[in-house]
Write a protein that holds these residues in place. Structure first.
Motif, PDB file in Angstrom:
ATOM      1  N   LEU A  71       0.799  -1.290  -0.071  1.00  0.00           N
ATOM      2  CA  LEU A  71       0.034   0.017  -0.024  1.00  0.00           C
ATOM      3  C   LEU A  71       0.961   1.274   0.033  1.00  0.00           C
ATOM      4  N   ILE A  72       2.015   1.217   0.325  1.00  0.00           N
ATOM      5  CA  ILE A  72       3.053   2.242   0.192  1.00  0.00           C
ATOM      6  C   ILE A  72       3.926   2.483  -1.224  1.00  0.00           C
ATOM      7  N   TYR A  73       3.542   3.496  -2.017  1.00  0.00           N
ATOM      8  CA  TYR A  73       4.066   3.710  -3.161  1.00  0.00           C
ATOM      9  C   TYR A  73       5.180   4.485  -3.356  1.00  0.00           C
ATOM     10  N   LYS A  74       5.453   5.385  -2.531  1.00  0.00           N
ATOM     11  CA  LYS A  74       6.472   6.233  -2.580  1.00  0.00           C
ATOM     12  C   LYS A  74       6.841   6.907  -1.376  1.00  0.00           C
ATOM     13  N   ILE A  75       8.031   7.236  -0.857  1.00  0.00           N
ATOM     14  CA  ILE A  75       8.481   7.962   0.161  1.00  0.00           C
ATOM     15  C   ILE A  75       9.615   9.155  -0.366  1.00  0.00           C
ATOM     16  N   GLU A  76       9.421  10.131   0.192  1.00  0.00           N
ATOM     17  CA  GLU A  76      10.135  11.232  -0.492  1.00  0.00           C
ATOM     18  C   GLU A  76      10.510  11.964   0.766  1.00  0.00           C
ATOM     19  N   ALA A  77      11.444  12.710   0.821  1.00  0.00           N
ATOM     20  CA  ALA A  77      12.049  13.536   1.954  1.00  0.00           C
ATOM     21  C   ALA A  77      12.788  14.650   1.230  1.00  0.00           C
ATOM     22  N   ASP A  78      12.852  15.978   1.789  1.00  0.00           N
ATOM     23  CA  ASP A  78      13.219  17.251   1.264  1.00  0.00           C
ATOM     24  C   ASP A  78      14.850  17.247   2.265  1.00  0.00           C
ATOM     25  N   ALA A  79      15.386  18.399   1.881  1.00  0.00           N
ATOM     26  CA  ALA A  79      16.633  18.490   2.625  1.00  0.00           C
ATOM     27  C   ALA A  79      16.409  18.816   4.052  1.00  0.00           C
ATOM     28  N   GLU A  80      15.014  19.295   4.343  1.00  0.00           N
ATOM     29  CA  GLU A  80      14.877  19.623   5.607  1.00  0.00           C
ATOM     30  C   GLU A  80      14.152  18.395   6.363  1.00  0.00           C
ATOM     31  N   SER A  81      14.326  17.354   5.856  1.00  0.00           N
ATOM     32  CA  SER A  81      13.840  16.087   6.597  1.00  0.00           C
ATOM     33  C   SER A  81      12.318  16.133   6.345  1.00  0.00           C
ATOM     34  N   ARG A  82      11.625  16.608   5.867  1.00  0.00           N
ATOM     35  CA  ARG A  82      10.323  16.719   5.758  1.00  0.00           C
ATOM     36  C   ARG A  82       9.906  15.616   4.747  1.00  0.00           C
ATOM     37  N   VAL A  83       9.227  14.539   5.268  1.00  0.00           N
ATOM     38  CA  VAL A  83       8.916  13.166   4.596  1.00  0.00           C
ATOM     39  C   VAL A  83       7.559  13.503   3.856  1.00  0.00           C
ATOM     40  N   HIS A  84       7.377  12.722   2.651  1.00  0.00           N
ATOM     41  CA  HIS A  84       5.988  12.842   2.011  1.00  0.00           C
ATOM     42  C   HIS A  84       5.989  11.269   1.577  1.00  0.00           C
ATOM     43  N   VAL A  85       4.790  10.648   1.889  1.00  0.00           N
ATOM     44  CA  VAL A  85       4.363   9.377   1.746  1.00  0.00           C
ATOM     45  C   VAL A  85       3.212   9.295   0.894  1.00  0.00           C
ATOM     46  N   ASP A  86       3.265   8.709  -0.443  1.00  0.00           N
ATOM     47  CA  ASP A  86       2.131   8.337  -1.172  1.00  0.00           C
ATOM     48  C   ASP A  86       1.846   7.032  -1.020  1.00  0.00           C
ATOM     49  N   MET A  87       0.401   6.648  -0.509  1.00  0.00           N
ATOM     50  CA  MET A  87       0.000   5.543  -0.191  1.00  0.00           C
ATOM     51  C   MET A  87      -1.350   5.148  -0.860  1.00  0.00           C
ATOM     52  N   THR A  88      -1.904   3.846  -0.854  1.00  0.00           N
ATOM     53  CA  THR A  88      -3.189   3.658  -1.343  1.00  0.00           C
ATOM     54  C   THR A  88      -3.971   2.863  -0.265  1.00  0.00           C
ATOM     55  N   LEU A  89      -4.910   2.658  -0.724  1.00  0.00           N
ATOM     56  CA  LEU A  89      -5.963   1.504   0.063  1.00  0.00           C
ATOM     57  C   LEU A  89      -6.280   0.380  -0.889  1.00  0.00           C
ATOM     58  N   THR A  90      -6.792  -0.890  -0.008  1.00  0.00           N
ATOM     59  CA  THR A  90      -7.302  -1.861  -0.758  1.00  0.00           C
ATOM     60  C   THR A  90      -8.444  -1.489  -1.658  1.00  0.00           C
ATOM     61  N   CYS A 117       5.720  15.309   8.250  1.00  0.00           N
ATOM     62  CA  CYS A 117       5.175  14.165   7.429  1.00  0.00           C
ATOM     63  C   CYS A 117       3.837  14.551   6.792  1.00  0.00           C
ATOM     64  N   THR A 118       3.977  14.300   5.521  1.00  0.00           N
ATOM     65  CA  THR A 118       2.536  14.448   4.686  1.00  0.00           C
ATOM     66  C   THR A 118       2.268  13.112   4.177  1.00  0.00           C
ATOM     67  N   VAL A 119       0.909  12.920   4.135  1.00  0.00           N
ATOM     68  CA  VAL A 119       0.390  11.717   3.257  1.00  0.00           C
ATOM     69  C   VAL A 119      -0.668  11.827   2.377  1.00  0.00           C
ATOM     70  N   GLU A 120      -0.435  11.353   1.307  1.00  0.00           N
ATOM     71  CA  GLU A 120      -1.312  11.479   0.271  1.00  0.00           C
ATOM     72  C   GLU A 120      -2.017  10.062   0.027  1.00  0.00           C
ATOM     73  N   VAL A 121      -3.319   9.962  -0.119  1.00  0.00           N
ATOM     74  CA  VAL A 121      -3.685   8.716  -0.701  1.00  0.00           C
ATOM     75  C   VAL A 121      -3.936   8.880  -2.205  1.00  0.00           C
ATOM     76  N   VAL A 122      -3.412   7.887  -3.005  1.00  0.00           N
ATOM     77  CA  VAL A 122      -3.497   8.065  -4.593  1.00  0.00           C
ATOM     78  C   VAL A 122      -4.241   6.650  -4.933  1.00  0.00           C
ATOM     79  N   TRP A 123      -4.751   6.654  -5.941  1.00  0.00           N
ATOM     80  CA  TRP A 123      -5.420   5.818  -6.528  1.00  0.00           C
ATOM     81  C   TRP A 123      -4.752   5.234  -8.034  1.00  0.00           C
ATOM     82  N   GLU A 124      -3.733   5.777  -8.380  1.00  0.00           N
ATOM     83  CA  GLU A 124      -2.918   5.319  -9.555  1.00  0.00           C
ATOM     84  C   GLU A 124      -1.580   4.858  -8.953  1.00  0.00           C
ATOM     85  N   PRO A 125      -1.304   3.812  -9.532  1.00  0.00           N
ATOM     86  CA  PRO A 125      -1.959   2.790 -10.155  1.00  0.00           C
ATOM     87  C   PRO A 125      -2.948   2.060  -9.078  1.00  0.00           C
ATOM     88  N   PRO A 126      -4.089   1.434  -9.491  1.00  0.00           N
ATOM     89  CA  PRO A 126      -4.885   0.711  -8.629  1.00  0.00           C
ATOM     90  C   PRO A 126      -4.016  -0.373  -7.942  1.00  0.00           C
TER      91      PRO A 126
END
Length: 143
Positions: A71-90, A117-126
């Motif tokens: 369900l975790i598609y991507k984890i990114e962090a910037d130079a200030e160690s702020r993390v962004h997570v793209d995830m999906t649901l079943t 940390c920010t989290v975004e729920v994405v639907w692509e790819p399913p």
């Protein structure tokens, strides 16, 4: 830092979200072509710690963690160690649609060195069952 989390045991999602191997280190998203401001050992530690934190998040209806479920598609962090997570649901109708992203944010923010940390729920790819790791498939008796 970018960490796409599809393991070698999981087929790669559609080309729009082709992930790197799960053991690839996080790389600052804004600095993918430049050397990281963070030392390599710090990137490796944060990668391991973030993945370990994600492996403690479980869908209440499925006895496998969200990382192994794919369900975790991507984890990114910037130079200030702020993390962004793209995830999906079943599924879009998942009863845990509010709880899981909040728990991911809370647990990733608790990792040493992560400033936000920010989290975004994405639907692509399913999401499909093919995105599950072998560990999750074994746990759920899907072999």
């Amino acid at each position: 830092m970018t960490q796409d989390t599809t393991e070698d045991t999981k087929p790669a999602p559609a080309a729009a979200a082709t992930p790197a191997p799960a053991d690839a280190p996080l790389v600052p998203a804004s600095e993918a072509a430049k050397p990281s401001a963070l030392p390599q050992d710090e990137i490796a530690r944060m990668t391991d710690d973030i993945i370990a934190a994600l492996k403690t998040v479980y869908d209440p209806e499925i006895p496998s963690d969200i990382y192994e479920l794919g369900l975790i598609y991507k984890i990114e962090a910037d130079a200030e160690s702020r993390v962004h997570v793209d995830m999906t649901l079943t599924s879009p109708a998942c009863p845990s649609a509010q709880q899981l992203p909040s728990e991911v944010r809370y647990k990733v923010k608790a990792v040493e060195g992560v400033s936000d940390c920010t989290v975004e729920v994405v639907w692509e790819p399913p999401w499909t069952k093919d995105m599950m790791s072998e560990t999750a498939k074994l746990t759920l008796g899907m072999f």
